[in-house]
Motif scaffolding. Sequence first.
Motif, PDB file in Angstrom:
ATOM      1  N   GLY A  13       5.857  -3.615  10.669  1.00  0.00           N
ATOM      2  CA  GLY A  13       4.632  -4.223  10.169  1.00  0.00           C
ATOM      3  C   GLY A  13       4.115  -5.325  11.075  1.00  0.00           C
ATOM      4  O   GLY A  13       2.906  -5.434  11.330  1.00  0.00           O
ATOM      5  N   HIS A  25      -5.158   5.226  -0.574  1.00  0.00           N
ATOM      6  CA  HIS A  25      -4.262   4.073  -0.590  1.00  0.00           C
ATOM      7  C   HIS A  25      -4.138   3.561  -2.023  1.00  0.00           C
ATOM      8  O   HIS A  25      -5.141   3.187  -2.647  1.00  0.00           O
ATOM      9  CB  HIS A  25      -4.801   2.947   0.297  1.00  0.00           C
ATOM     10  CG  HIS A  25      -4.657   3.213   1.759  1.00  0.00           C
ATOM     11  ND1 HIS A  25      -4.634   2.198   2.708  1.00  0.00           N
ATOM     12  CD2 HIS A  25      -4.496   4.366   2.453  1.00  0.00           C
ATOM     13  CE1 HIS A  25      -4.476   2.725   3.909  1.00  0.00           C
ATOM     14  NE2 HIS A  25      -4.408   4.041   3.780  1.00  0.00           N
ATOM     15  N   GLN A  70       0.404   5.415   0.655  1.00  0.00           N
ATOM     16  CA  GLN A  70      -0.548   6.360   1.221  1.00  0.00           C
ATOM     17  C   GLN A  70      -0.275   7.776   0.719  1.00  0.00           C
ATOM     18  O   GLN A  70       0.873   8.226   0.685  1.00  0.00           O
ATOM     19  CB  GLN A  70      -0.466   6.353   2.746  1.00  0.00           C
ATOM     20  CG  GLN A  70      -0.951   5.067   3.403  1.00  0.00           C
ATOM     21  CD  GLN A  70      -0.914   5.197   4.917  1.00  0.00           C
ATOM     22  OE1 GLN A  70       0.143   5.360   5.508  1.00  0.00           O
ATOM     23  NE2 GLN A  70      -2.077   5.131   5.544  1.00  0.00           N
ATOM     24  N   GLN A  78      -1.592  11.510   1.709  1.00  0.00           N
ATOM     25  CA  GLN A  78      -2.321  12.284   2.713  1.00  0.00           C
ATOM     26  C   GLN A  78      -2.720  13.632   2.130  1.00  0.00           C
ATOM     27  O   GLN A  78      -1.882  14.375   1.623  1.00  0.00           O
ATOM     28  CB  GLN A  78      -1.426  12.483   3.940  1.00  0.00           C
ATOM     29  CG  GLN A  78      -2.014  13.377   5.018  1.00  0.00           C
ATOM     30  CD  GLN A  78      -0.932  13.907   5.950  1.00  0.00           C
ATOM     31  OE1 GLN A  78       0.208  14.085   5.553  1.00  0.00           O
ATOM     32  NE2 GLN A  78      -1.302  14.170   7.198  1.00  0.00           N
ATOM     33  N   THR A 121       3.260   2.341   3.262  1.00  0.00           N
ATOM     34  CA  THR A 121       3.036   1.949   4.644  1.00  0.00           C
ATOM     35  C   THR A 121       3.650   0.570   4.861  1.00  0.00           C
ATOM     36  O   THR A 121       3.552  -0.311   3.999  1.00  0.00           O
ATOM     37  CB  THR A 121       1.552   1.902   5.014  1.00  0.00           C
ATOM     38  OG1 THR A 121       1.422   1.283   6.318  1.00  0.00           O
ATOM     39  CG2 THR A 121       0.738   1.095   4.021  1.00  0.00           C
ATOM     40  N   ASN A 122       4.274   0.397   6.021  1.00  0.00           N
ATOM     41  CA  ASN A 122       4.883  -0.888   6.346  1.00  0.00           C
ATOM     42  C   ASN A 122       3.907  -1.854   7.007  1.00  0.00           C
ATOM     43  O   ASN A 122       4.290  -2.980   7.344  1.00  0.00           O
ATOM     44  CB  ASN A 122       6.114  -0.699   7.219  1.00  0.00           C
ATOM     45  CG  ASN A 122       7.231   0.009   6.483  1.00  0.00           C
ATOM     46  OD1 ASN A 122       7.722   1.050   6.907  1.00  0.00           O
ATOM     47  ND2 ASN A 122       7.632  -0.530   5.343  1.00  0.00           N
ATOM     48  N   ARG A 176       0.841  -1.198   0.000  1.00  0.00           N
ATOM     49  CA  ARG A 176       0.000   0.000   0.000  1.00  0.00           C
ATOM     50  C   ARG A 176       0.876   1.248   0.000  1.00  0.00           C
ATOM     51  O   ARG A 176       1.851   1.337   0.758  1.00  0.00           O
ATOM     52  CB  ARG A 176      -0.880   0.048   1.249  1.00  0.00           C
ATOM     53  CG  ARG A 176      -1.944  -1.022   1.381  1.00  0.00           C
ATOM     54  CD  ARG A 176      -2.641  -0.876   2.734  1.00  0.00           C
ATOM     55  NE  ARG A 176      -3.657  -1.880   2.972  1.00  0.00           N
ATOM     56  CZ  ARG A 176      -4.946  -1.725   2.727  1.00  0.00           C
ATOM     57  NH1 ARG A 176      -5.381  -0.569   2.230  1.00  0.00           N
ATOM     58  NH2 ARG A 176      -5.816  -2.683   2.995  1.00  0.00           N
TER      59      ARG A 176
END
Length: 331
Positions: free
Chosen positions: A281, A172, A112, A114, A211-212, A110
């Motif tokens: 993660g 995402h 991200q 913002q 994102t981890n 994913r």
Amino acid sequence: MVISRVKGFYQLSVDERVDLITKGIDLTEDEINVLSNGMTLDLADAMVENVIGQIGIPLGVAANFKVNGKDVFIPMATEEPSVIAAASNAARAAYDLGGIHTATSGTIMRGQIQVLDICDPYAARARIFENKEEIIEQCNLKDPTLVSLGGGVKDIEVHLVNTVKETMLVIHLIVDTKDAMGANAVNTMAESVSPLIEKITGGRVVLRIITNLADKRVVRARGVFSSEMLGGEEIVKNIVSAFEFADADPYRAATHNKGVMNGITSVVLATGNDTRAVEAGAHAYASRTGRYRSLTTWELNNEGNLVGTLEVPMAVGIIGGATKTGLLSRK
């Protein structure tokens, strides 16, 4: 054929272990020498900034592993005694009962994006979906090689995140990164599409990053461990009780999961992958129910043997990142 079940493997000399592990594998003399000599300072200087030297980490192999029916030796890099021995002993207890069985949910990561300063976040969310195909197309133009291999952005999600100041819009990008961990590809895609996102939403893009918490790249493993080889019924029941304690109490879970990550992190490090990404993660995944819990489950089967399962995000690759250095990759 490689046979990982080697009696007295720990009693062999280092040279004898190297000969056994490398036998039948097409390695050059230089590649074998890397095991004892490590990286050069020139290579270290090419990998990170401000290099003044290097620090050595012992590289061992865990024996006795049968994974999905295939015997394998597992490379593990760690400074902590007993980790490799514990992994080898656990694998030995599972070997005759089928070994370790694994499955993966895929290679999806994913990214991200913002978006702040939006006056109509719900309407902006709808506009993002209305322009979904254009967003995906623009992202995929940044990595035609990945797309040609069947990867790239496959979908998008749009989340509304309520903070103390405002409602953020967080997009995402759902990216199939194939054999790569994917951070560079995902980040580049997120950065490239940000002007379009600002145009569609009327907001201001700030963060554009992977994102981890790789909850679409989950690995699952299962093994049955001989009660007799573990020391008997009472020990097996105590193991189950220790798991139940960890799953109910975050103080115990922290150390329980540290033990789990001892094994995972050592393999991630040995293969040139990002230990911090995997650890972040895993611990985030352990908290996905709203409470920090055990990454593993342990129970008894009808035969009285111990059954263990593990479910954890695994953002690793076999290309890109440190895996492309001469120390870790084949030419």
